[in-house]
Enzyme design. Structure first.
Site: not given
Ligand code: RB5
Length: 146
Positions: A70, A12, A103, A72, A138
């Site tokens: 993304c 993203d 695993h 996180t 596994h």
């Molecule tokens: C985008 O702002 C953020 O929410 C997305 O990149 C991600 O971290 C969601 O899990």
């Protein structure tokens, strides 16, 4: 038959810059890259759309492995794991990337661009690409994922 050398990559907006760095790293390592977007950090987009693009490319046999980014790694990882043929591990260092191959037989990793640096992300990428699934104890567990 999925292309074993071409690696899919998608992100993203929050993951766009790291995606660009990982794409360059993949190319430097000699891999073909199927970049499924997004195309800019400037426009806010929804990470499930990019997880879906990568999952569909995998289903179509265009890629066998993929990298998702993304903010996180969590949201795009959750989205990717909605597709039964995807086993996506959210990784944050070389060890987690190695273990999700050994695993979980992960065929996709998800990385959080807001959580780890570029060099650590490259370490994740290299561990993901170079580590074999261990099988053995596994196999039964991984089979239960689908
Ligand atoms: C985008 O702002 C953020 O929410 C997305 O990149 C991600 O971290 C969601 O899990």
């Amino acid at each position: 038959m999925a292309d074993k050398d071409t690696i899919g990559i998608a992100s993203d907006h929050a993951g766009y810059e790291l995606k660009a760095a990982l794409r360059a790293e993949l190319e430097a390592l000699g891999h073909g890259v199927l970049d499924l977007g997004t195309e800019s950090a400037a426009r806010s987009v929804d990470y499930p759309d990019f997880a879906r693009a990568l999952a569909e490319a995998m289903k179509a046999g265009r890629i066998a492995r993929g990298i998702l980014v993304c903010g996180t790694g969590i949201g795009i990882g959750i989205a990717a794991n909605r597709y039964p043929w995807v086993r996506c591990g959210v990784v944050h260092d070389e060890t987690s990337a190695r273990l999700t191959r050994e695993h979980n037989d992960a065929n996709v990793i998800a990385i959080g661009a807001r959580l780890i640096g570029v060099e650590t992300a490259k370490d994740c990428l290299k561990a993901f690409l170079s580590t074999a699934y261990q099988g053995g104890r596994h196999v039964q567990r991984v089979a239960k994922l689908s």
